[in-house]
Design an enzyme around this catalytic site. Structure first.
Site, PDB file in Angstrom:
ATOM      1  CG  ASP A  34      -2.068  -0.646   1.288  1.00  0.00           C
ATOM      2  OD1 ASP A  34      -2.707  -0.666   2.324  1.00  0.00           O
ATOM      3  OD2 ASP A  34      -2.452  -1.151   0.228  1.00  0.00           O
ATOM      4  CE  LYS A  56      -7.001  -0.218   0.086  1.00  0.00           C
ATOM      5  NZ  LYS A  56      -7.714  -0.725   1.249  1.00  0.00           N
ATOM      6  CG  MET A 170      -8.964   6.851   6.433  1.00  0.00           C
ATOM      7  SD  MET A 170      -9.804   5.421   5.756  1.00  0.00           S
ATOM      8  CE  MET A 170     -10.414   4.629   7.232  1.00  0.00           C
TER       9      MET A 170
END
Ligand code: SAH
Length: 246
Positions: A34, A56, A170
């Site tokens: 990632d 991502k 996030m």
């Protein structure tokens, strides 16, 4: 028989990798990784190891999750030792559960190698304990990424009326909404709050503020970043120890 290792890479500081993760990384035939995994970790791989990037960006997936699942599966058909390397811990908003279930349905053996989650270690590097005797007896880790297609918030804001420490992952792009909602459920606008960017790395930046002024103060913070809300934030005054880039 091939085996997939769903492996936590830790939050950034390469030394926060577990010994077990390091061992499988050294032995891997392929590493599927990632954006959040520290790329220096890949230097530990053996000669000839293949690398597959499925990065991502804060919830905006370069590769959709079902395609990532299939990529892991296809690599397991091809190689013996497959390391799926993820930032932090694979089961803390890491979708490791979905990847494991996909492999199980296809009779591929896997192991989970937990990692040090950013939710706890990033505040620690900022000198903020997520719990502290007499200040906070529990903490919550919440995803603040919400589906852009849904008008109504999916976050159960009313649950957050307690004095638990709340760590939002996030959430930087939702910071203004988060602070407004928390004030809306009754938290005072001078309630402590911090934003920590690139935690545990030399680029770590921390801004400390309140629900009332954090949006203004954290304007230019780069991602990845997390938000921590609670009285524990004040402990940074006594516990700050790590020198990042601030
Ligand atoms: N599985 C990961 C979390 C994945 S969600 C873990 O256990 O840490 C990704 C979010 O984690 C980012 O949007 C950010 O909020 C947070 N994050 C990850 N690494 C971080 C870091 N070094 N500094 C600050 N936040 C980080």
């Amino acid at each position: 028989m091939s085996r997939v290792y769903l492996t936590g890479a830790g939050p950034g500081d390469i030394e926060l990798l577990t010994l077990k993760a390091l061992r499988v990384i050294k032995e891997a035939d392929v590493i599927i990784y990632d954006r959040l995994a520290n790329p220096d970790i890949l230097k530990e791989a053996k000669n000839g190891c293949e690398f597959v990037y499925v990065g991502k960006e804060d919830g905006h997936h370069i590769m959709p999750q079902d395609q990532i699942n299939e990529t892991i599966y296809q690599n397991a058909l091809k190689y013996n030792k497959v390391v799926r390397l993820k930032g932090g811990d694979p089961f803390v908003f890491g979708r490791g559960g979905e990847e494991g279930a996909y492999l199980k349905e296809r009779n591929i053996e896997f192991e989970i190698i937990p990692g040090i989650t950013s939710a706890v270690s990033v505040p620690a590097y900022a000198g903020i304990p997520v719990t502290h005797r007499g200040v906070a007896v529990s903490f919550r880790v919440v995803t603040a990424h919400e589906s852009p297609n849904k008008k109504e918030s999916q976050i159960p804001w009313d649950n957050y009326k307690t004095d638990d420490t709340i760590v939002f992952l996030m959430g930087l792009h939702n910071l203004s909404k988060i602070s407004k909602k928390l004030i809306g459920i009754g938290k005072p606008s001078n309630y402590p709050c911090a934003v920590i960017s690139k935690g545990t790395t030399k680029d770590q930046k921390v801004v400390v503020g309140t629900l009332g002024d954090i949006v203004e103060k954290a304007v230019d913070m780069p991602t990845p970043a997390l938000i921590i809300v609670g009285e524990v934030v004040n402990l940074r005054e006594q516990l700050q120890w790590f020198k990042g880039n601030d």
